[in-house]
Design a protein around this motif. Structure first.
Motif, PDB file in Angstrom:
ATOM      1  N   ASN A 350      46.418  20.092  28.376  1.00 11.63           N
ATOM      2  CA  ASN A 350      45.012  21.318  28.959  1.00 11.63           C
ATOM      3  C   ASN A 350      45.315  22.611  30.467  1.00 11.63           C
ATOM      4  O   ASN A 350      45.803  21.535  31.257  1.00 11.63           O
ATOM      5  N   GLU A 351      44.712  23.253  30.132  1.00  7.09           N
ATOM      6  CA  GLU A 351      44.672  23.667  31.070  1.00  7.09           C
ATOM      7  C   GLU A 351      45.633  24.593  31.913  1.00  7.09           C
ATOM      8  O   GLU A 351      45.819  24.780  32.934  1.00  7.09           O
ATOM      9  N   LEU A 352      46.600  24.542  30.601  1.00  4.66           N
ATOM     10  CA  LEU A 352      47.836  25.368  31.412  1.00  4.66           C
ATOM     11  C   LEU A 352      48.370  26.619  31.907  1.00  4.66           C
ATOM     12  O   LEU A 352      47.681  27.195  31.004  1.00  4.66           O
ATOM     13  N   ASP A 353      48.710  26.990  33.190  1.00  2.00           N
ATOM     14  CA  ASP A 353      48.887  28.606  33.002  1.00  2.00           C
ATOM     15  C   ASP A 353      50.558  28.747  32.408  1.00  2.00           C
ATOM     16  O   ASP A 353      51.473  28.629  31.986  1.00  2.00           O
ATOM     17  N   GLY A 354      49.811  30.502  32.550  1.00  2.00           N
ATOM     18  CA  GLY A 354      51.019  31.316  31.368  1.00  2.00           C
ATOM     19  C   GLY A 354      50.936  31.354  30.528  1.00  2.00           C
ATOM     20  O   GLY A 354      51.028  30.444  29.813  1.00  2.00           O
ATOM     21  N   PRO A 355      51.580  32.071  29.386  1.00  2.93           N
ATOM     22  CA  PRO A 355      51.171  32.843  28.371  1.00  2.93           C
ATOM     23  C   PRO A 355      52.955  32.354  27.800  1.00  2.93           C
ATOM     24  O   PRO A 355      53.481  32.289  28.265  1.00  2.93           O
ATOM     25  N   THR A 356      52.917  31.492  26.244  1.00  8.17           N
ATOM     26  CA  THR A 356      53.853  31.604  25.842  1.00  8.17           C
ATOM     27  C   THR A 356      53.951  32.993  24.435  1.00  8.17           C
ATOM     28  O   THR A 356      53.858  32.843  24.167  1.00  8.17           O
ATOM     29  N   THR A 357      55.691  31.874  24.924  1.00  6.61           N
ATOM     30  CA  THR A 357      55.917  33.021  23.254  1.00  6.61           C
ATOM     31  C   THR A 357      55.538  32.588  21.815  1.00  6.61           C
ATOM     32  O   THR A 357      55.328  33.159  20.758  1.00  6.61           O
ATOM     33  N   ALA A 358      54.965  30.925  21.707  1.00  5.31           N
ATOM     34  CA  ALA A 358      54.852  30.668  20.225  1.00  5.31           C
ATOM     35  C   ALA A 358      53.621  29.591  20.773  1.00  5.31           C
ATOM     36  O   ALA A 358      53.148  28.958  22.188  1.00  5.31           O
ATOM     37  N   PRO A 359      52.386  28.863  20.174  1.00  4.14           N
ATOM     38  CA  PRO A 359      51.769  28.258  20.756  1.00  4.14           C
ATOM     39  C   PRO A 359      52.285  26.784  20.750  1.00  4.14           C
ATOM     40  O   PRO A 359      53.840  26.179  20.226  1.00  4.14           O
ATOM     41  N   HIS A 360      51.957  25.863  22.068  1.00  9.44           N
ATOM     42  CA  HIS A 360      52.018  23.894  22.031  1.00  9.44           C
ATOM     43  C   HIS A 360      51.759  23.721  20.672  1.00  9.44           C
ATOM     44  O   HIS A 360      51.253  23.965  20.092  1.00  9.44           O
ATOM     45  N   ARG A 361      53.256  23.076  20.740  1.00 13.21           N
ATOM     46  CA  ARG A 361      52.845  21.987  19.611  1.00 13.21           C
ATOM     47  C   ARG A 361      52.753  20.345  19.959  1.00 13.21           C
ATOM     48  O   ARG A 361      53.630  20.333  20.925  1.00 13.21           O
ATOM     49  N   ILE A 362      52.164  19.372  19.011  1.00 16.93           N
ATOM     50  CA  ILE A 362      52.719  17.704  19.220  1.00 16.93           C
ATOM     51  C   ILE A 362      52.717  17.846  17.834  1.00 16.93           C
ATOM     52  O   ILE A 362      52.608  18.305  16.617  1.00 16.93           O
ATOM     53  N   GLU A 363      54.363  16.766  18.026  1.00 19.10           N
ATOM     54  CA  GLU A 363      54.851  16.166  16.221  1.00 19.10           C
ATOM     55  C   GLU A 363      54.658  14.961  16.492  1.00 19.10           C
ATOM     56  O   GLU A 363      54.166  14.168  17.203  1.00 19.10           O
ATOM     57  N   HIS A 364      54.202  15.264  15.166  1.00 15.03           N
ATOM     58  CA  HIS A 364      54.272  14.041  14.177  1.00 15.03           C
ATOM     59  C   HIS A 364      52.783  13.392  14.279  1.00 15.03           C
ATOM     60  O   HIS A 364      52.691  12.606  12.852  1.00 15.03           O
ATOM     61  N   ILE A 365      52.253  12.494  15.487  1.00 10.06           N
ATOM     62  CA  ILE A 365      51.152  12.217  14.813  1.00 10.06           C
ATOM     63  C   ILE A 365      50.552  11.308  14.402  1.00 10.06           C
ATOM     64  O   ILE A 365      49.634  11.404  13.216  1.00 10.06           O
ATOM     65  N   GLU A 366      50.501  10.011  14.463  1.00 11.73           N
ATOM     66  CA  GLU A 366      50.872   9.116  13.121  1.00 11.73           C
ATOM     67  C   GLU A 366      49.382   8.538  13.540  1.00 11.73           C
ATOM     68  O   GLU A 366      49.212   7.775  12.727  1.00 11.73           O
ATOM     69  N   THR A 367      49.154   7.732  14.471  1.00 13.73           N
ATOM     70  CA  THR A 367      47.908   7.367  14.079  1.00 13.73           C
ATOM     71  C   THR A 367      46.964   8.369  15.583  1.00 13.73           C
ATOM     72  O   THR A 367      47.258   8.142  16.186  1.00 13.73           O
ATOM     73  N   LEU A 368      45.889   8.562  14.792  1.00 12.72           N
ATOM     74  CA  LEU A 368      45.111   9.757  15.798  1.00 12.72           C
ATOM     75  C   LEU A 368      43.436   8.593  15.435  1.00 12.72           C
ATOM     76  O   LEU A 368      42.354   9.391  14.426  1.00 12.72           O
ATOM     77  N   PRO A 369      42.842   8.978  17.045  1.00 13.99           N
ATOM     78  CA  PRO A 369      41.343   8.428  17.074  1.00 13.99           C
ATOM     79  C   PRO A 369      40.652  10.200  17.184  1.00 13.99           C
ATOM     80  O   PRO A 369      40.993  11.287  16.923  1.00 13.99           O
ATOM     81  N   THR A 370      39.829   9.679  16.361  1.00  9.94           N
ATOM     82  CA  THR A 370      38.747  10.892  15.810  1.00  9.94           C
ATOM     83  C   THR A 370      38.413  11.272  16.257  1.00  9.94           C
ATOM     84  O   THR A 370      38.204  12.922  16.820  1.00  9.94           O
ATOM     85  N   GLU A 371      38.276  11.355  17.936  1.00  5.45           N
ATOM     86  CA  GLU A 371      37.653  12.178  19.094  1.00  5.45           C
ATOM     87  C   GLU A 371      38.515  13.561  19.308  1.00  5.45           C
ATOM     88  O   GLU A 371      38.314  13.964  20.408  1.00  5.45           O
ATOM     89  N   LEU A 372      39.750  12.955  19.397  1.00  6.57           N
ATOM     90  CA  LEU A 372      40.937  13.852  19.747  1.00  6.57           C
ATOM     91  C   LEU A 372      41.216  14.220  18.516  1.00  6.57           C
ATOM     92  O   LEU A 372      41.864  15.523  18.660  1.00  6.57           O
ATOM     93  N   ILE A 373      41.180  14.939  17.555  1.00  2.46           N
ATOM     94  CA  ILE A 373      40.879  16.070  16.869  1.00  2.46           C
ATOM     95  C   ILE A 373      40.272  17.142  17.156  1.00  2.46           C
ATOM     96  O   ILE A 373      41.097  18.236  17.553  1.00  2.46           O
ATOM     97  N   SER A 374      39.241  16.897  17.444  1.00  2.00           N
ATOM     98  CA  SER A 374      38.455  18.526  18.023  1.00  2.00           C
ATOM     99  C   SER A 374      39.053  19.287  19.033  1.00  2.00           C
ATOM    100  O   SER A 374      39.648  20.127  19.278  1.00  2.00           O
ATOM    101  N   ARG A 375      40.100  18.531  19.701  1.00  2.00           N
ATOM    102  CA  ARG A 375      40.579  18.563  21.521  1.00  2.00           C
ATOM    103  C   ARG A 375      41.944  19.603  20.844  1.00  2.00           C
ATOM    104  O   ARG A 375      42.580  20.807  21.542  1.00  2.00           O
ATOM    105  N   PHE A 376      42.855  19.255  19.438  1.00  2.00           N
ATOM    106  CA  PHE A 376      43.695  19.987  19.204  1.00  2.00           C
ATOM    107  C   PHE A 376      42.772  21.330  18.598  1.00  2.00           C
ATOM    108  O   PHE A 376      43.594  22.933  19.025  1.00  2.00           O
TER     109      PHE A 376
END
Length: 535
Positions: A350-376
């Motif tokens: 959240n609120e990282l500084d500096g542009p990157t050459t590609a978007p940040h990612r999260i891998e696998h995400i096997e069990t996910l609460p509903t309230e976190l989906i909108s944050r992605f």
């Protein structure tokens, strides 16, 4: 300049949002230089233009595996494949057959062991020891985050009790302090693997080229490689020295707990290095382990009282390292399986500084609460997921993964559709060698939520199945965008193309899973040619 190659087919899915029909693609110097219909080919062609007409085939942007380990996997898949074993007796038989005839001090290695074969009993090395007749043996469980070592292997490694590590790893011991043979996470496993003979670079380079050729035959044109360990770069360079790689590879070296400022500077300096068809782009983190091992990071303990901690002993150090890399423009990919792990990864992004050459990612995400989906979506974080990993679980929750989580959290597993419906880019992949790499079967599984060709197996969370278009985008345009590239087939894009004999957007998933690939093109070069006639 006239094109080097023109590819024609009855159906071309450009995935650009332009509905105009396309039948022909002109390629010059590895770049798409024109798209149109077959009537345009006469104007395009020159004396050196190769014209390939694939008839009723369907051409799409090249398939890209969003998460795989082709170089590291050469070692991970050494020796005996246990992935088909469904009982401890089968495991013993396979290991005993491999050990027969070997010298008493010769290593036996195996991989793909499913913890469900232990039937809920403790996972220990005892069955392995008897099967290999006292030889040193190292058996990886299917998730590659744990392994079983025999007493002979532990003696050679000098492992006779618990150890302390900078990361959340452990040598599992019994009540007397003696190792049970179970090693959890990389640092513990490395104690033993450092003593296992390794094939020379030249041998692994040849094996890598053969593996990538097999991948190209399934339609893959590229992959996001989530490691760059040891001499991996040397192996890839040696493979490319034998000729252009059949796939385009993008590597993300690991950032591990305990890294200092010099280590972070070294990761930053690696960015952009590579060869003709491979490059280093991004950095891979782990914030937890796996649910099956009890090393995931959950907001509440699993049913064994485990999975309560981060892989980093101080999660704040993880966040600090991520911010340092992001400030230098380096995109990150974080292995986060448990709900607490995903939440902390999102908090850190959240609120990282500096542009990157590609978007940040999260891998696998096997069990996910509903309230976190909108944050992605709000934080513009890519979800990188592997639909066939759900095949290690069962719809009735009788498997190890589900029983550890309990029904509520198991019902939140692999929420691909919920993420896509929320506007989150979901990139698909195999995590090979954890699961088979064939993208056709993964495209099918993403829709079916069960193994292709096995309709009697109940689907796992069938409401999370993707549409055919969503699945194809996850392997093409979205996977390209996750590497900072423009996806789709349009003028100016890389000429990486996959030609299916059946239309992936109009074919039943079970049928698509076994449909031959007519052609695979990387950099405007045909790297695989099927049986479809060409002119």
């Amino acid at each position: 300049m006239k094109p080097d190659l023109v590819v024609c087919a009855d159906t071309v899915h450009t995935l650009t949002g332009d509905d105009r029909p396309v039948e022909a693609i002109a390629i010059t110097g590895g770049i798409v230089t024109a798209v149109g219909d077959r009537r345009d080919v006469r104007d395009w062609r020159g004396p050196g233009t190769d014209i390939v007409d694939l008839g009723d085939a369907t051409v799409t942007p090249g398939l890209i595996d969003g998460h795989l380990h082709p170089v590291m996997g050469l070692q991970l898949t050494a020796d005996v494949d246990l992935s088909s074993a469904r009982s401890i007796d089968e495991v013993r038989q396979l290991l005993a057959a491999a050990a027969a005839g070997r010298a008493p001090d010769e290593w036996v290695q195996a991989w793909g062991l499913d913890p469900n074969v232990f039937g809920g009993q403790p996972v220990t090395g005892a069955p392995i020891e008897t099967a290999v007749g006292g030889r040193p043996a190292f058996v990886r469980l299917f998730d590659a985050h744990s392994a079983l070592a025999t007493p002979a292997a532990l003696r050679l490694a000098g492992v006779d009790g618990p150890r302390r590590f900078a990361q959340r790893s452990s040598v599992v011991c019994d009540d007397t302090g003696q190792p049970t043979g179970l090693l959890l996470e990389a640092a513990a496993m490395d104690l033993v693997t450092e003593h296992i003979p390794r094939e020379p670079v030249a041998v692994r380079a040849a094996r890598l080229r053969a593996l990538l050729g097999d991948m190209a035959a399934t339609g893959l044109t590229g992959g996001h490689v989530m490691d760059l360990l040891g001499d991996s770069a040397e192996v890839v360079a040696a493979a490319e020295g034998l000729g252009d790689l059949p796939l385009r590879l993008r590597f993300a070296p690991w950032c591990e707990p305990g890294i200092d400022a010099d280590g972070l500077a070294g990761l930053i300096a690696l960015q952009g290095r590579g060869g003709r068809r491979w490059e280093i782009g991004g950095v891979k983190f782990f914030i937890d382990g796996t649910i099956d091992n009890g090393t995931a990071w959950l907001e509440d303990p699993d049913t064994h009282g485990e999975s309560t901690d981060s892989f980093w002993t101080d999660p704040a150090d993880f966040t600090k390292a991520m911010h340092t890399l992001a400030a230098a423009g380096v995109p990150t990919a974080t292995h986060a399986i448990g709900d607490a792990a995903v939440r902390h990864a999102l908090d850190s992004l959240n609120e990282l500084d500096g542009p990157t050459t590609a978007p940040h990612r999260i891998e696998h995400i096997e069990t996910l609460p509903t309230e976190l989906i909108s944050r992605f979506r709000r934080q513009k974080v890519v979800a990188s997921m592997q639909p066939t990993h759900s095949h290690f679980t069962r719809a009735d929750h009788t498997d190890n993964w589900s029983s550890r989580l309990g029904a509520e959290r198991a019902n939140r597993g692999w929420r691909c559709r919920d993420l896509r419906d929320a506007g989150v880019p979901v990139v698909l992949g195999s995590d090979w060698p954890i699961a088979p790499f064939d993208p056709r079967r993964i495209l099918a599984a993403a829709q079916l939520r069960r193994p292709a060709g096995e309709p009697d197996i109940p689907p796992v969370q069938p409401n999370q199945g993707l549409t055919p278009l969503m699945a194809l985008e996850g392997y093409t345009s979205l996977a390209a965008a996750a590497a900072g590239r423009t996806g789709g087939i349009t003028v100016g894009t890389r000429a990486d193309l996959t030609a299916f004999t059946l239309d992936p957007l109009g074919t039943a998933p079970d049928e698509l899973a076994d449909a031959p690939i007519a052609m695979t093109i990387v950099d405007g070069t045909i790297v695989h040619r099927g049986t479809t006639p060409s002119t």
